[in-house]
Design an enzyme around this catalytic site. Structure first.
Site, PDB file in Angstrom:
ATOM      1  N   GLY A  39     -34.164 -18.192 -27.067  1.00 47.19           N
ATOM      2  CA  GLY A  39     -33.986 -17.377 -26.077  1.00 47.19           C
ATOM      3  C   GLY A  39     -34.488 -17.418 -24.838  1.00 47.19           C
ATOM      4  O   GLY A  39     -35.742 -18.253 -24.863  1.00 47.19           O
ATOM      5  N   GLN A  44     -37.544 -17.371 -16.555  1.00 50.24           N
ATOM      6  CA  GLN A  44     -38.355 -18.047 -16.159  1.00 50.24           C
ATOM      7  C   GLN A  44     -38.236 -19.356 -16.542  1.00 50.24           C
ATOM      8  O   GLN A  44     -39.604 -19.938 -16.272  1.00 50.24           O
ATOM      9  CB  GLN A  44     -38.315 -18.003 -17.987  1.00 50.24           C
ATOM     10  CG  GLN A  44     -38.375 -16.687 -18.991  1.00 50.24           C
ATOM     11  CD  GLN A  44     -38.759 -17.076 -20.468  1.00 50.24           C
ATOM     12  OE1 GLN A  44     -37.461 -16.864 -20.962  1.00 50.24           O
ATOM     13  NE2 GLN A  44     -39.674 -16.667 -20.766  1.00 50.24           N
ATOM     14  N   LEU A  91     -41.799 -17.945 -23.838  1.00 47.79           N
ATOM     15  CA  LEU A  91     -42.271 -18.850 -23.917  1.00 47.79           C
ATOM     16  C   LEU A  91     -43.219 -18.847 -22.947  1.00 47.79           C
ATOM     17  O   LEU A  91     -43.603 -19.943 -21.811  1.00 47.79           O
ATOM     18  CB  LEU A  91     -40.786 -20.276 -23.145  1.00 47.79           C
ATOM     19  CG  LEU A  91     -40.060 -20.029 -24.515  1.00 47.79           C
ATOM     20  CD1 LEU A  91     -38.903 -21.099 -24.153  1.00 47.79           C
ATOM     21  CD2 LEU A  91     -40.350 -21.201 -25.571  1.00 47.79           C
ATOM     22  N   HIS A 132     -35.135  -8.352 -25.958  1.00 47.13           N
ATOM     23  CA  HIS A 132     -36.707  -8.687 -25.180  1.00 47.13           C
ATOM     24  C   HIS A 132     -35.962  -9.782 -24.014  1.00 47.13           C
ATOM     25  O   HIS A 132     -36.426  -9.818 -22.709  1.00 47.13           O
ATOM     26  CB  HIS A 132     -37.307 -10.120 -26.299  1.00 47.13           C
ATOM     27  CG  HIS A 132     -37.632 -11.484 -26.101  1.00 47.13           C
ATOM     28  ND1 HIS A 132     -39.155 -11.570 -26.217  1.00 47.13           N
ATOM     29  CD2 HIS A 132     -38.283 -11.874 -24.423  1.00 47.13           C
ATOM     30  CE1 HIS A 132     -40.002 -11.974 -25.513  1.00 47.13           C
ATOM     31  NE2 HIS A 132     -40.017 -12.675 -25.010  1.00 47.13           N
ATOM     32  N   GLU A 133     -34.655 -10.543 -23.932  1.00 43.67           N
ATOM     33  CA  GLU A 133     -34.198 -11.935 -22.915  1.00 43.67           C
ATOM     34  C   GLU A 133     -33.573 -10.497 -22.004  1.00 43.67           C
ATOM     35  O   GLU A 133     -34.119 -10.964 -20.863  1.00 43.67           O
ATOM     36  CB  GLU A 133     -33.081 -12.153 -23.672  1.00 43.67           C
ATOM     37  CG  GLU A 133     -33.579 -13.767 -25.016  1.00 43.67           C
ATOM     38  CD  GLU A 133     -34.931 -14.134 -24.490  1.00 43.67           C
ATOM     39  OE1 GLU A 133     -35.269 -14.442 -22.915  1.00 43.67           O
ATOM     40  OE2 GLU A 133     -35.401 -14.861 -25.242  1.00 43.67           O
ATOM     41  N   HIS A 136     -36.565  -9.605 -19.500  1.00 51.00           N
ATOM     42  CA  HIS A 136     -37.114 -10.183 -18.628  1.00 51.00           C
ATOM     43  C   HIS A 136     -36.184 -10.151 -17.308  1.00 51.00           C
ATOM     44  O   HIS A 136     -36.876 -10.744 -16.162  1.00 51.00           O
ATOM     45  CB  HIS A 136     -36.650 -11.526 -18.783  1.00 51.00           C
ATOM     46  CG  HIS A 136     -37.978 -12.016 -19.827  1.00 51.00           C
ATOM     47  ND1 HIS A 136     -39.122 -12.659 -19.246  1.00 51.00           N
ATOM     48  CD2 HIS A 136     -37.735 -13.080 -21.336  1.00 51.00           C
ATOM     49  CE1 HIS A 136     -39.630 -12.443 -19.827  1.00 51.00           C
ATOM     50  NE2 HIS A 136     -38.836 -13.484 -21.551  1.00 51.00           N
TER      51      HIS A 136
HETATM   52 NI    NI Z   1     -39.504 -14.906 -23.655  1.00 50.49          NI
END
Ligand code: NI
Length: 173
Positions: A39, A44, A91, A132-133, A136
């Site tokens: 993902g 990011q 990441l 999780h995404e 972000h």
């Molecule tokens: Ni992440």
């Protein structure tokens, strides 16, 4: 981690079908595959827009593989109170891994890159990746969701990590 863009709230996408959005989606997809990851969220890669991409490989999900999926302006809500602990990496936090509590079942909605609305339900690993995404996009990293930072470790240690040594409960938290 430490880069301010990861702590800001991303703005919704309003312009669909334009060149910039297509380029962003292509960049995100390429970055996720190159990592390789399951993902990625736009902040990011320094794009402060509400765009996520994710996939569920056949060996990670509870059933079928879910191919790469792009969701724009995603919204999620838990379908019940059940949380489960599962490993997550990011990441943006290389070499680390943590056992993170997430809702087991969620409802989601969002928009495809072509402007088509989509909605559905997700559970297990897919629900975890989506939470999780989407976090972000609101400047939240998985470590912020952890109840116990003793459950954070280096990748190289995670295979032998016995979280039972640190938890009172089993899978539920
Ligand atoms: Ni992440």
């Amino acid at each position: 981690m430490g880069q301010p863009v990861l702590r800001r709230t991303a703005r919704p996408v309003s312009d669909f079908g334009d060149q910039e959005l297509r380029r962003l989606v292509a960049d995100m997809s390429e970055t996720m595959r190159a990592a390789p990851g399951v993902g990625l969220a736009a902040p990011q890669i320094f794009a402060e827009q509400r765009v996520i991409v994710f996939r569920v490989p056949s060996d990670r999900g509870d059933g079928d593989e879910i191919p790469e999926t792009v969701l724009i302006n995603p919204e999620i809500e838990p379908l019940d109170d059940h949380l489960s602990l599962g490993w997550e990496g990011c990441l943006s936090l290389p070499r680390l891994r943590g056992l993170v509590p997430r809702f087991r079942r969620i409802a989601f909605r969002g928009i495809r890159p072509d402007g088509t609305p989509v909605e559905g339900e997700a559970s297990g690993f897919q629900a975890r990746v989506m939470q999780h995404e989407v976090d972000h996009l609101d400047g939240i990293l998985y470590i912020d969701r952890m109840h116990d930072t003793r459950l954070l470790c280096f990748d190289s240690e995670s295979a032998d990590f016995r979280y039972q040594d640190y938890c009172d409960s089993d899978d539920d938290v």
